[in-house]
Design a protein around this motif. Structure first.
Motif, short mmCIF file in Angstrom:
data_model
loop_
_atom_site.label_atom_id
_atom_site.label_comp_id
_atom_site.label_asym_id
_atom_site.label_seq_id
_atom_site.Cartn_x
_atom_site.Cartn_y
_atom_site.Cartn_z
N MET A 1 0.84 -1.19 -0.03
CA MET A 1 0.18 -0.05 -0.04
C MET A 1 0.87 1.30 -0.04
SD MET A 1 -3.37 -0.57 -0.10
CE MET A 1 -3.83 0.96 0.86
N ASP A 2 1.95 1.39 1.08
CA ASP A 2 2.89 2.52 0.95
C ASP A 2 3.42 2.67 -0.21
OD1 ASP A 2 1.95 2.97 3.54
OD2 ASP A 2 3.67 1.93 4.26
N ILE A 3 4.01 1.53 -0.90
CA ILE A 3 4.79 1.43 -2.25
C ILE A 3 3.94 2.12 -3.06
CG2 ILE A 3 5.83 0.09 -4.16
CD1 ILE A 3 6.92 -1.66 -2.05
N LEU A 4 2.58 1.85 -3.46
CA LEU A 4 1.73 2.22 -4.47
C LEU A 4 1.48 3.62 -4.16
CD1 LEU A 4 -0.51 -0.97 -4.88
CD2 LEU A 4 1.37 -0.16 -6.38
N THR A 5 1.16 3.97 -2.88
CA THR A 5 0.78 5.44 -2.80
C THR A 5 1.72 6.27 -2.88
OG1 THR A 5 -0.78 4.67 -0.82
CG2 THR A 5 -0.17 6.74 -0.72
N LEU A 6 3.21 5.94 -2.63
CA LEU A 6 4.17 7.00 -2.76
C LEU A 6 4.60 6.80 -4.26
CD1 LEU A 6 6.58 5.70 0.06
CD2 LEU A 6 5.23 8.11 -0.16
N ALA A 7 4.32 6.11 -4.92
CA ALA A 7 4.61 5.86 -6.47
C ALA A 7 3.61 6.78 -7.23
CB ALA A 7 4.78 4.44 -6.98
N GLY A 8 2.32 7.18 -6.65
CA GLY A 8 1.32 7.54 -7.46
C GLY A 8 1.44 8.94 -7.82
N PRO A 9 0.57 9.66 -8.56
CA PRO A 9 -0.68 9.12 -9.09
C PRO A 9 -0.54 7.82 -9.98
CG PRO A 9 -0.84 11.20 -10.07
CD PRO A 9 0.83 11.16 -9.24
N MET A 101 -7.63 -9.85 -3.59
CA MET A 101 -8.86 -9.33 -3.38
C MET A 101 -8.97 -8.49 -2.42
SD MET A 101 -11.21 -12.86 -4.36
CE MET A 101 -12.73 -11.80 -4.08
N THR A 102 -7.99 -8.82 -1.28
CA THR A 102 -8.12 -7.91 -0.14
C THR A 102 -7.26 -6.73 -0.41
OG1 THR A 102 -7.94 -9.70 1.58
CG2 THR A 102 -7.27 -7.47 2.30
N LEU A 103 -6.24 -6.80 -1.37
CA LEU A 103 -5.47 -5.56 -1.71
C LEU A 103 -6.45 -4.38 -2.67
CD1 LEU A 103 -2.90 -3.87 -2.06
CD2 LEU A 103 -2.24 -5.40 -3.93
N GLN A 104 -7.33 -5.24 -3.56
CA GLN A 104 -8.20 -4.51 -4.37
C GLN A 104 -9.10 -3.74 -3.38
OE1 GLN A 104 -11.10 -6.81 -6.81
NE2 GLN A 104 -10.39 -5.74 -8.39
N ARG A 105 -9.82 -4.39 -2.59
CA ARG A 105 -10.74 -3.52 -1.79
C ARG A 105 -9.86 -2.45 -0.82
NH1 ARG A 105 -12.55 -8.82 -0.36
NH2 ARG A 105 -10.93 -8.79 1.57
N ARG A 106 -8.79 -2.51 -0.49
CA ARG A 106 -8.12 -1.47 0.27
C ARG A 106 -7.60 -0.38 -0.88
NH1 ARG A 106 -3.31 -3.64 3.88
NH2 ARG A 106 -3.41 -1.50 4.52
N LEU A 107 -7.38 -0.78 -2.21
CA LEU A 107 -6.99 0.51 -3.05
C LEU A 107 -8.08 1.30 -3.55
CD1 LEU A 107 -4.27 -1.55 -5.11
CD2 LEU A 107 -3.95 0.07 -3.44
N LYS A 108 -9.24 0.41 -3.38
CA LYS A 108 -10.58 1.12 -3.84
C LYS A 108 -11.01 2.20 -2.82
CE LYS A 108 -12.70 -1.97 -7.18
NZ LYS A 108 -12.40 -0.77 -8.23
N ALA A 109 -10.53 1.97 -1.63
CA ALA A 109 -10.65 2.98 -0.36
C ALA A 109 -9.92 4.11 -0.59
CB ALA A 109 -10.47 2.31 0.81
#
Length: 228
Positions: A1-9, A101-109
């Motif tokens: 989650m941190d990696i994807l958030t920091l690498a965004g958008p 699927m858990t990662l998908q739900r968290r990323l959609k939040a």
């Protein structure tokens, strides 16, 4: 989650793992009416495809099993291929699918939302095989212990020869090989990223209009060979 958030958008993230389960696995009915009498749209769609394949006279047509098959896998029955590919979902993948699927739900939040997209490395290699001049068994040989590294390197070389990947020189080539093809796991990440690049260019397979929205779709690269 941190990696994807920091690498965004990020417009989207690709994973080489199913993001949905077969209809029966996600079913909430108190009792099963059987596939033939099931009111689930995905199950009805799967049975309709199976009937069409049987009417066409396909040999060895296995009956549809919504307990272990997804709609995307059943749709592949309509494709004329030399050898049937393995289904995209299997019970062995269940723990990994749960994580995805858990990662998908968290990323959609998140705000903004990060969408996950699904691909399958063996299927992607098969889609690229003719355009890159790869051997027919590449979807299996890249994983072999004894010579898998050679086959993974062949994929890398073919991509560079085709001009789909910048040609690395000297130390850059060593780094690229170490990061992309040194292990099966890093190769999976590399091919998944490659599919993401095709998708960004609008060159991956798209869902048919009638496809059930809740069902997972496996994105595969479109090349001049597969487009024909």
């Amino acid at each position: 989650m941190d990696i994807l958030t920091l690498a965004g958008p990020l417009a989207g993230v690709f994973v080489d793992c199913p993001l949905t389960v077969p209809p029966c696995v996600s079913c909430q009915l108190p009792s099963c009416p059987g596939a033939v009498h099931c009111e689930d749209v995905a199950v009805a769609y799967m049975l309709a495809i199976s009937d069409k394949v049987r009417r066409r006279g396909a040999r060895r047509a296995r009956p549809v099993n919504p307990q272990s098959q997804r709609l995307w896998d059943v749709m592949q029955l309509t494709e004329v291929v030399e050898e049937r590919l393995e289904p995209s979902y299997s019970a062995n993948l269940a723990p990994l699918v749960t994580r995805a699927m858990t990662l998908q739900r968290r990323l959609k939040a998140l705000v903004p939302v990060i969408d996950l997209h699904e691909t399958q490395v063996p299927h992607a290699l098969e889609a690229l095989r003719l355009s890159l001049g790869l051997t027919p068994g590449i979807r299996q040989s890249y994983k072999r212990f004894e010579d898998g590294g050679e086959h993974r390197r062949a994929v890398l070389t073919a991509l560079q020869s085709k001009g789909w990947l910048a040609v690395a020189q000297g130390a850059e080539e060593q780094v690229l090989e170490a990061q992309a093809i040194s292990t099966v796991e890093t190769f999976h990440s590399f091919v998944t990223a490659l599919v993401a690049a095709f998708h960004s260019a609008g060159m991956t397979t798209t869902r048919p209009k009638e496809y059930v929205a809740s069902e997972g779709w496996v994105h595969l690269p479109l090349t001049e060979c597969s487009a024909k």
